[in-house]
Design a protein around this motif. Structure first.
Motif, PDB file in Angstrom:
ATOM      1  N   SER A  22       0.865  -1.171   0.000  1.00 37.71           N
ATOM      2  CA  SER A  22       0.000   0.000   0.000  1.00 37.71           C
ATOM      3  C   SER A  22       0.903   1.224   0.000  1.00 37.71           C
ATOM      4  CB  SER A  22      -0.871  -0.003   1.257  1.00 37.71           C
ATOM      5  OG  SER A  22      -0.079   0.321   2.383  1.00 37.71           O
TER       6      SER A  22
ATOM      7  N   ASN B  20       0.034  11.060   0.807  1.00 34.66           N
ATOM      8  CA  ASN B  20      -0.726  11.212   2.055  1.00 34.66           C
ATOM      9  C   ASN B  20      -1.944  12.102   1.855  1.00 34.66           C
ATOM     10  OD1 ASN B  20       0.906   9.574   3.552  1.00 34.66           O
ATOM     11  ND2 ASN B  20       2.113  11.201   4.465  1.00 34.66           N
TER      12      ASN B  20
ATOM     13  N   GLU C  31      -3.555  12.407  -0.904  1.00 32.56           N
ATOM     14  CA  GLU C  31      -4.518  11.590  -1.644  1.00 32.56           C
ATOM     15  C   GLU C  31      -5.307  10.721  -0.677  1.00 32.56           C
ATOM     16  OE1 GLU C  31      -2.513   9.327  -4.701  1.00 32.56           O
ATOM     17  OE2 GLU C  31      -2.077  11.102  -5.907  1.00 32.56           O
ATOM     18  N   LYS C  32      -4.571  10.139   0.251  1.00 33.45           N
ATOM     19  CA  LYS C  32      -5.201   9.265   1.230  1.00 33.45           C
ATOM     20  C   LYS C  32      -6.209  10.040   2.075  1.00 33.45           C
ATOM     21  CE  LYS C  32      -3.746   5.811   4.619  1.00 33.45           C
ATOM     22  NZ  LYS C  32      -3.380   6.256   5.969  1.00 33.45           N
ATOM     23  N   GLN C  33      -5.824  11.243   2.478  1.00 25.17           N
ATOM     24  CA  GLN C  33      -6.717  12.071   3.291  1.00 25.17           C
ATOM     25  C   GLN C  33      -7.989  12.409   2.535  1.00 25.17           C
ATOM     26  OE1 GLN C  33      -4.965  15.545   5.336  1.00 25.17           O
ATOM     27  NE2 GLN C  33      -2.994  14.526   5.031  1.00 25.17           N
TER      28      GLN C  33
ATOM     29  N   VAL D 165      -9.397  10.708   0.133  1.00 30.13           N
ATOM     30  CA  VAL D 165     -10.232   9.510   0.027  1.00 30.13           C
ATOM     31  C   VAL D 165     -10.900   9.204   1.363  1.00 30.13           C
ATOM     32  CG1 VAL D 165     -10.152   7.016  -0.353  1.00 30.13           C
ATOM     33  CG2 VAL D 165      -8.935   8.546  -1.898  1.00 30.13           C
ATOM     34  N   GLN D 166     -10.142   9.357   2.434  1.00 26.10           N
ATOM     35  CA  GLN D 166     -10.699   9.082   3.760  1.00 26.10           C
ATOM     36  C   GLN D 166     -11.798  10.071   4.128  1.00 26.10           C
ATOM     37  OE1 GLN D 166      -7.222   8.984   6.264  1.00 26.10           O
ATOM     38  NE2 GLN D 166      -7.058   6.759   6.138  1.00 26.10           N
ATOM     39  N   ALA D 167     -11.708  11.267   3.582  1.00 26.05           N
ATOM     40  CA  ALA D 167     -12.739  12.270   3.859  1.00 26.05           C
ATOM     41  C   ALA D 167     -13.940  12.091   2.936  1.00 26.05           C
ATOM     42  CB  ALA D 167     -12.149  13.671   3.695  1.00 26.05           C
ATOM     43  N   GLY D 168     -13.875  11.044   2.123  1.00 22.54           N
ATOM     44  CA  GLY D 168     -15.003  10.727   1.259  1.00 22.54           C
ATOM     45  C   GLY D 168     -14.925  11.353  -0.119  1.00 22.54           C
TER      46      GLY D 168
END
Lengths: 241, 156
Positions: free
Chosen positions: A196, B138, B140-142, B144-147
């Motif tokens: 990941s 990171n 990008e991840k945030q 996605v995590q925020a919807g």
């Protein structure tokens, strides 16, 4: 996995850093295009493999000329009975490789009775005219300048839709280019990748995003992707002797 | 919730643009991004990870080759530089690639001090890029995590 036909480094974590000789002979659909990609750089193998898969090719990627010959069954004198089922529609190889160069591999392929009809494409990071000419004279179908882009691979795909001679001499027409955009994932693509993004970067994140980074005095103009050196093509149907 | 996503997306856009504007990335990186899809959502980060592994290995090779008391085999250094130039080019690591071009000339000129300095720069440069991309991934991840969805950034 075996039905996949191609060896994907991304899907086999134990082979992440190994170029694969792939002695399995893929049992492929007659209409599927099978490409043998040869490059000693793992990064480049992964990229070329992705580019080829997006253009609906099955890919076998190996890390050296020797492994390529091994895969083709050209590394020894005796002909293998299994070769009748080995179907390679295109060989794409890097030029600069330790041991056997792409040029030397090209020569060996063109000297073989089983595979001399298979179009061979050379890739190189250097735009050296003498090198390009030498490869074309030796029978290379095309010469690609690295870094290879999707447009380059699509162009290759185009001349594979012309008549292609199978190793047993039968001509067949390959399917037209399928539009790559929908990119419907096949079943193997949906298997989770071993890494990941968070795990890949083991070091903790550095400074928080600084909005000041956004402000630059003059934006750098990005070069047009069309500005690539001339690529010389041999205008010759691959089906001709 | 919505404004958080919008805020993050704007932050992301600006950040990515700055990476291009500051010369860290070039159009080959854009090309790699275009090869990523729902079926291969981590393609870019995986390729970059392999690239950074390459950097560690090749920089190590170069350091060892330059560390010879006595005659340095510049062709050995050059071989590693050539490989790094190739992979940096393939992933769009523009600054690293540029340094490798200089480095290659220094090897051909057998300029020992130049090579040592250039190697230090290469080391700093790839690590800087790695940190920058870490921040980008990171973000990008945030998002996605925020919807939200990671926006496509138009470089032109």
């Amino acid at each position: 996995m075996a039905s996949d036909g191609g060896v994907s480094c991304l899907r086999r974590p134990e082979m992440m850093n190994v170029g694969i000789g792939g002695m399995e002979h893929p049992l492929l659909d007659v209409d599927e295009v099978h490409v043998l990609a040869v490059d000693d750089s793992l990064v480049d193998r992964i990229v070329i493999e992705r580019l080829l898969r997006i253009t609906s090719c099955k890919v076998t990627a190996v890390d050296s000329g020797w492994r390529a010959l091994e895969f083709l069954g050209l590394d020894n004198e005796k002909a293998s009975a299994e070769l009748d089922r080995l179907k390679v529609d295109l060989i794409i190889t890097d030029y600069c490789m330790p041991g056997m160069t792409g040029y030397e591999l090209l020569k060996k392929i063109k000297e073989s009775s089983s595979f001399r009809q298979v179009p061979v494409v050379i890739m190189s990071s250097e735009n050296v005219i003498t090198r390009i000419d030498r490869c074309l004279e030796e029978g290379a179908e095309d010469f690609l300048l690295k870094p290879v882009k999707l447009a380059d691979v699509k162009r290759l795909r185009n001349y594979l839709t012309r008549d292609v001679k199978l190793s047993n001499g039968n001509k067949r027409k390959l399917p037209e280019d399928s539009p790559p955009s929908t990119l419907s994932p096949d079943s193997s693509d949906s298997s989770p990748s071993p890494l990941s993004p968070v795990e890949i970067f083991s070091s903790p994140p550095s400074s928080p995003i600084d909005d000041d980074n956004v402000l630059t005095s003059s934006p750098e103009s990005s070069p047009s992707p069309e500005e690539t050196p001339v690529r010389r093509q041999k205008m010759r149907s691959p089906g001709l002797d | 919730m919505d404004s958080l996503v919008a805020q993050l997306q704007m932050q992301y856009r600006n950040y990515v643009l700055s990476l291009y504007q500051q010369g860290f990335l070039d159009d080959q990186f854009t090309e790699l991004k275009s090869l990523q899809d729902d079926g291969s959502p981590d393609f870019v980060s995986e390729v970059l990870s392999l690239f950074f592994d390459d950097c560690v290995k090749l920089v190590g090779n170069m350091a060892r080759a330059l560390d010879q008391t006595g005659t340095v085999d510049f062709s050995q250094v050059g071989a590693s530089v050539h490989q790094l130039k190739g992979s940096s080019s393939s992933v769009g690591a523009k600054r690293v690639k540029g340094l490798c071009i200089n480095f290659k000339e220094l090897c051909e000129a057998k300029n020992y001090e130049g090579c040592v300095r250039c190697l230090q720069q290469v080391d700093i440069e790839y690590k800087t890029l790695k940190a920058k991309l870490q921040d980008m991934f990171n973000l990008e991840k945030q998002i996605v995590q925020a919807g939200g969805i990671v926006p496509q950034v138009d470089i032109k």
